[in-house]
Design an enzyme around this catalytic site. Structure first.
Site, PDB file in Angstrom:
ATOM      1  N   ARG A  32       0.834  -1.209   0.000  1.00  0.00           N
ATOM      2  CA  ARG A  32       0.000   0.000   0.000  1.00  0.00           C
ATOM      3  C   ARG A  32       0.868   1.259   0.000  1.00  0.00           C
ATOM      4  O   ARG A  32       1.929   1.290   0.649  1.00  0.00           O
ATOM      5  CB  ARG A  32      -0.944  -0.025   1.198  1.00  0.00           C
ATOM      6  N   ASP A  33       0.408   2.257  -0.745  1.00  0.00           N
ATOM      7  CA  ASP A  33       1.127   3.534  -0.815  1.00  0.00           C
ATOM      8  C   ASP A  33       1.130   4.199   0.566  1.00  0.00           C
ATOM      9  O   ASP A  33       0.108   4.212   1.263  1.00  0.00           O
ATOM     10  CB  ASP A  33       0.469   4.453  -1.853  1.00  0.00           C
ATOM     11  N   ILE A  34       2.243   4.750   0.942  1.00  0.00           N
ATOM     12  CA  ILE A  34       2.392   5.368   2.265  1.00  0.00           C
ATOM     13  C   ILE A  34       1.584   6.668   2.373  1.00  0.00           C
ATOM     14  O   ILE A  34       1.245   7.104   3.473  1.00  0.00           O
ATOM     15  CB  ILE A  34       3.898   5.628   2.548  1.00  0.00           C
ATOM     16  N   HIS A 104       7.058   1.289 -11.019  1.00  0.00           N
ATOM     17  CA  HIS A 104       5.896   0.899 -10.214  1.00  0.00           C
ATOM     18  C   HIS A 104       4.626   1.331 -10.912  1.00  0.00           C
ATOM     19  O   HIS A 104       4.589   2.353 -11.588  1.00  0.00           O
ATOM     20  CB  HIS A 104       5.961   1.486  -8.802  1.00  0.00           C
ATOM     21  N   HIS A 106       0.704   2.320 -10.010  1.00  0.00           N
ATOM     22  CA  HIS A 106      -0.258   2.654  -8.980  1.00  0.00           C
ATOM     23  C   HIS A 106      -1.594   2.005  -9.347  1.00  0.00           C
ATOM     24  O   HIS A 106      -2.044   2.131 -10.494  1.00  0.00           O
ATOM     25  CB  HIS A 106      -0.499   4.175  -8.920  1.00  0.00           C
TER      26      HIS A 106
HETATM   27  P1  5GP Z   1       5.733   8.204  -8.241  1.00  0.00           P
HETATM   28  O1  5GP Z   1       5.531   9.691  -8.179  1.00  0.00           O
HETATM   29  O2  5GP Z   1       7.191   7.833  -8.284  1.00  0.00           O
HETATM   30  O3  5GP Z   1       4.928   7.565  -9.341  1.00  0.00           O
HETATM   31  O4  5GP Z   1       5.102   7.628  -6.925  1.00  0.00           O
HETATM   32  C1  5GP Z   1       5.835   7.208  -5.817  1.00  0.00           C
HETATM   33  C2  5GP Z   1       4.836   6.791  -4.760  1.00  0.00           C
HETATM   34  O5  5GP Z   1       5.538   6.081  -3.759  1.00  0.00           O
HETATM   35  C3  5GP Z   1       4.125   7.964  -4.071  1.00  0.00           C
HETATM   36  O6  5GP Z   1       2.719   7.802  -4.227  1.00  0.00           O
HETATM   37  C4  5GP Z   1       4.569   7.836  -2.609  1.00  0.00           C
HETATM   38  O7  5GP Z   1       3.544   8.147  -1.694  1.00  0.00           O
HETATM   39  C5  5GP Z   1       4.996   6.395  -2.499  1.00  0.00           C
HETATM   40  N1  5GP Z   1       6.064   6.153  -1.540  1.00  0.00           N
HETATM   41  C6  5GP Z   1       7.220   6.868  -1.395  1.00  0.00           C
HETATM   42  N2  5GP Z   1       7.982   6.342  -0.418  1.00  0.00           N
HETATM   43  C7  5GP Z   1       7.299   5.271   0.059  1.00  0.00           C
HETATM   44  C8  5GP Z   1       7.580   4.315   1.082  1.00  0.00           C
HETATM   45  O8  5GP Z   1       8.611   4.344   1.747  1.00  0.00           O
HETATM   46  N3  5GP Z   1       6.644   3.349   1.290  1.00  0.00           N
HETATM   47  C9  5GP Z   1       5.487   3.286   0.573  1.00  0.00           C
HETATM   48  N4  5GP Z   1       4.627   2.284   0.857  1.00  0.00           N
HETATM   49  N5  5GP Z   1       5.189   4.169  -0.406  1.00  0.00           N
HETATM   50  C10 5GP Z   1       6.079   5.147  -0.654  1.00  0.00           C
END
Ligand code: 5GP
Length: 118
Positions: A32-34, A104, A106
């Site tokens: 799950r996203d943090i 990744h 979402h």
């Molecule tokens: P991006 O902008 O790279 O597509 O999304 C990165 C996602 O990773 C963001 O939605 C952010 O909230 C999530 N995220 C960043 N660090 C962590 C973490 O340490 N643990 C989790 N579960 N999600 C993270």
């Protein structure tokens, strides 16, 4: 762009940082996203070291790509959003504001979503 093995998702894959794990198989890990942007907001990452979708689609094997796609579908089902609907999103690079340089996807859902996730 070279893969940085110290990125946060690489650390999660190695078990150095905890995560709220939803699913794991040979090809993928989901957690799950943090900082969730929807009631369901789950990330699916490949086990291999790929910087972004572009890197993954260019250099991963057919087995990895196929296994990863199947894992994304399985995670959506596990999260209970297959019937109600969900959005898949992958940010690649600067203009998309990719934050973590490990590919990744979402999965967002669990409620009616706005036009686009920013
Ligand atoms: P991006 O902008 O790279 O597509 O999304 C990165 C996602 O990773 C963001 O939605 C952010 O909230 C999530 N995220 C960043 N660090 C962590 C973490 O340490 N643990 C989790 N579960 N999600 C993270």
């Amino acid at each position: 762009m070279a893969y940085d093995s110290n990125n946060i998702f690489a650390k999660i894959l190695r078990g150095e940082i905890p995560c709220d794990k939803v699913y794991e198989d040979d090809f993928a890990l989901a957690f799950r996203d943090i900082n969730p942007q929807a009631k369901v907001h789950t990330l699916v990452i490949p086990k291999g070291a790929y910087v972004s979708f572009d890197d993954f689609a260019t250099t991963a094997s057919d087995a990895e790509i196929g296994g990863f796609a199947r894992a994304v579908q399985a995670v959506a089902a596990l999260e209970g959003v297959t019937e109600s609907g969900y959005r898949l999103l992958a940010n690649h690079g600067k203009h998309a504001h990719q934050e973590v340089p490990h590919f990744h996807i979402h999965i967002a859902g669990g409620e009616s979503l706005p036009g686009l996730i920013a």
